[in-house]
Design an enzyme around this catalytic site. Sequence first.
Site, PDB file in Angstrom:
ATOM      1  N   THR A 141       9.399  25.552 -33.939  1.00  0.00           N
ATOM      2  CA  THR A 141       8.788  26.170 -32.778  1.00  0.00           C
ATOM      3  C   THR A 141       9.542  27.468 -32.590  1.00  0.00           C
ATOM      4  O   THR A 141      10.555  27.704 -33.243  1.00  0.00           O
ATOM      5  CB  THR A 141       8.933  25.212 -31.564  1.00  0.00           C
ATOM      6  OG1 THR A 141       8.282  23.982 -31.864  1.00  0.00           O
ATOM      7  CG2 THR A 141       8.352  25.772 -30.298  1.00  0.00           C
TER       8      THR A 141
ATOM      9  N   ASN B  92       4.033  23.098 -34.732  1.00  0.00           N
ATOM     10  CA  ASN B  92       4.593  21.764 -34.954  1.00  0.00           C
ATOM     11  C   ASN B  92       5.521  21.758 -36.164  1.00  0.00           C
ATOM     12  O   ASN B  92       6.579  22.384 -36.105  1.00  0.00           O
ATOM     13  CB  ASN B  92       3.517  20.686 -35.062  1.00  0.00           C
ATOM     14  CG  ASN B  92       4.091  19.298 -34.800  1.00  0.00           C
ATOM     15  OD1 ASN B  92       5.127  19.141 -34.175  1.00  0.00           O
ATOM     16  ND2 ASN B  92       3.416  18.281 -35.285  1.00  0.00           N
TER      17      ASN B  92
ATOM     18  N   GLU C  24      -0.592  19.823 -34.774  1.00  0.00           N
ATOM     19  CA  GLU C  24      -0.223  19.302 -33.461  1.00  0.00           C
ATOM     20  C   GLU C  24      -0.869  17.963 -33.130  1.00  0.00           C
ATOM     21  O   GLU C  24      -0.437  17.297 -32.188  1.00  0.00           O
ATOM     22  CB  GLU C  24      -0.598  20.313 -32.372  1.00  0.00           C
ATOM     23  CG  GLU C  24       0.171  21.613 -32.413  1.00  0.00           C
ATOM     24  CD  GLU C  24       1.650  21.460 -32.101  1.00  0.00           C
ATOM     25  OE1 GLU C  24       2.068  20.357 -31.709  1.00  0.00           O
ATOM     26  OE2 GLU C  24       2.375  22.453 -32.241  1.00  0.00           O
TER      27      GLU C  24
ATOM     28  N   ASP D 122       1.348  15.158 -32.456  1.00  0.00           N
ATOM     29  CA  ASP D 122       2.075  14.997 -31.199  1.00  0.00           C
ATOM     30  C   ASP D 122       1.402  13.998 -30.263  1.00  0.00           C
ATOM     31  O   ASP D 122       1.953  13.638 -29.224  1.00  0.00           O
ATOM     32  CB  ASP D 122       2.220  16.348 -30.489  1.00  0.00           C
ATOM     33  CG  ASP D 122       3.473  17.096 -30.914  1.00  0.00           C
ATOM     34  OD1 ASP D 122       4.245  16.540 -31.720  1.00  0.00           O
ATOM     35  OD2 ASP D 122       3.688  18.232 -30.451  1.00  0.00           O
TER      36      ASP D 122
ATOM     37  N   SER E 103       3.899  17.958 -24.900  1.00  0.00           N
ATOM     38  CA  SER E 103       4.824  18.895 -25.535  1.00  0.00           C
ATOM     39  C   SER E 103       6.180  18.846 -24.841  1.00  0.00           C
ATOM     40  O   SER E 103       6.285  18.481 -23.671  1.00  0.00           O
ATOM     41  CB  SER E 103       4.257  20.319 -25.443  1.00  0.00           C
ATOM     42  OG  SER E 103       5.199  21.272 -25.874  1.00  0.00           O
TER      43      SER E 103
ATOM     44  N   GLY F 143      11.843  20.785 -30.733  1.00  0.00           N
ATOM     45  CA  GLY F 143      11.203  19.500 -30.504  1.00  0.00           C
ATOM     46  C   GLY F 143      11.631  18.871 -29.195  1.00  0.00           C
ATOM     47  O   GLY F 143      11.802  19.546 -28.186  1.00  0.00           O
TER      48      GLY F 143
END
Length: 563
Positions: free
Chosen positions: A369, A389, A408, A411, A440, A461
């Site tokens: 990220t 991601n 993503e 996630d 997130s 993360g």
Amino acid sequence: MSKKIISLVLLVSLQLASGAFAQIKPNSYAVSSAHELATEAGLSIMAQGGNAYDAAVAVSAALAVVEPASSGIGGGGFWLLQSHDDSLSVMIDGREVAPGAAHRDMYLDEEGNVNRDLAVNGGLAAGIPGAPAGWVYIAENYGTLPLSVLLAPAIDLAANGFPADEKYVTLLGMREEVMNRWPETAAIFMPQGSVPEVGDLIVQTDLANTLRAIVENGHDGFYKGEVAELLVEGTRAVGGIWTMEDLANYTVKERTPITTTYKGYELITAPPPSSGGIAIAQMLNLIEAYDIDQMSAVERTHLLSEAMRRAYRDRALYLGDTDFVDVPIDLLLSKDYAAGMRTNLRLDKATPSSMLADDPDIWPEGNNTTHFSLIDAEGNMVSATLTVNLAYGAAYVPPGTGVLLNNEMDDFSAKPGAPNAFGLVGFEANAIEPYKRMLSSMSPTIVRSPERVAVIGTPGGSRIITMVFLGLLDFIDGHGPDSWVSVPRFHHQYLPDQIFIEPDSMSAEDVAALEALGHTVEEGSRTWGNMHGVMWDLETNQMEAAHDPRWSSGGAEVVPVKR
């Protein structure tokens, strides 16, 4: 002093802080980002008279070109916008959403197990991107310059190329095998047939053309028309489920930031679908009753770890996309709730996580990220965290677009109790649903007092939350951004029941003392995050900026202005 009087004093103090921001203009502007070319893009926009929000668009787009491992046009992010006079305080939510054909069992095989490859690689792993919609929305609603100016640095970098840096090469090496599955992807990122050397020129002609389409047609340049058709065709060719309607229906959301107070400081941070703002606020609320300045290093680490443990428990149980689930935000942010969380906290002994609840365990998310912080010459601020991601996202580029897709969708919770790529498990609140935004940990944050303001954030993360927490405490302790971005990092996230520490960040004696309290301490093999911070000192009217020394590619610069 009674609680009512303390609250009144704090309220007056923060009102004075707001007034100070409105009356004072900084003598410079500053940007700190993960790549010096992106920092230069933001500075160039402000040099042309653009405001902080203009610069945020330019930095975001430039990072999408030069740092594709961490963010990009095929991903999403959160932009926290704060004006100097408090007339604007909003988070622009450009988080990716699940396609309309997505469903909770889409990654399960015939035996009901999660197919990890489908969940992280190729077209089925990608959510509908939010980054380009975020750029256009910010430019049209809060910027002062046209997209042709704001995206010009990114278009130049894509069309004419930029030299690959150490981070680009290192992370590409981790994903080389997967990216070689698709010739179009490999041709863009490994033009000589293998991972480039540091300094090799990376040219992205298709990406430059996609950026030009956004300049010409705004939101529709990406989400409708030729680019959208290529995205859908390319994604579906490798097993994806995108439709033209999915792209056409994507919209950004304006979210009200999470706010709280801590010992004379005001915190402005990310709301759901970020889990970071609530978790950071909870940790601050919990430790506020203690005099951490008088604690030893071991005592302080123990207390902060216990606060982390409890906040991450609530993260797992309650947090998700508030458009789909009812998150008890007011309760979780309550000072009284924090007081209740302290009732089973002991300063002389670790609390086993099994005593707090019997729930599945949580593990760190990815490191891939990016974050940038900036303040303009009027005192307007942006704290933005962006992502695709995993490193290089889904490792797939639909032909003709130059758009590296995110992954993503991983996630979400693909199956109750089943871990994602990093071992993070989910609950019903984060189950896959059409058009839902995945939870997130991105935590763009602004912290201010009557004397100073900090713009801070980091990738990393699920560790983002604790890194920002430690960084803002360092700011509150009186230090500048060079210190926040460098502070040694530790992390506890409820389950597995361990304190994770960076390599060589804690003495053997301190580790032994924490273990004597009942903690398990696990030293990692590599450092975490890539923090970027900007500070404005209202008393001296000086600006400072710093980037994380853990990566050499970052750029942080302060530019004086003449009044």
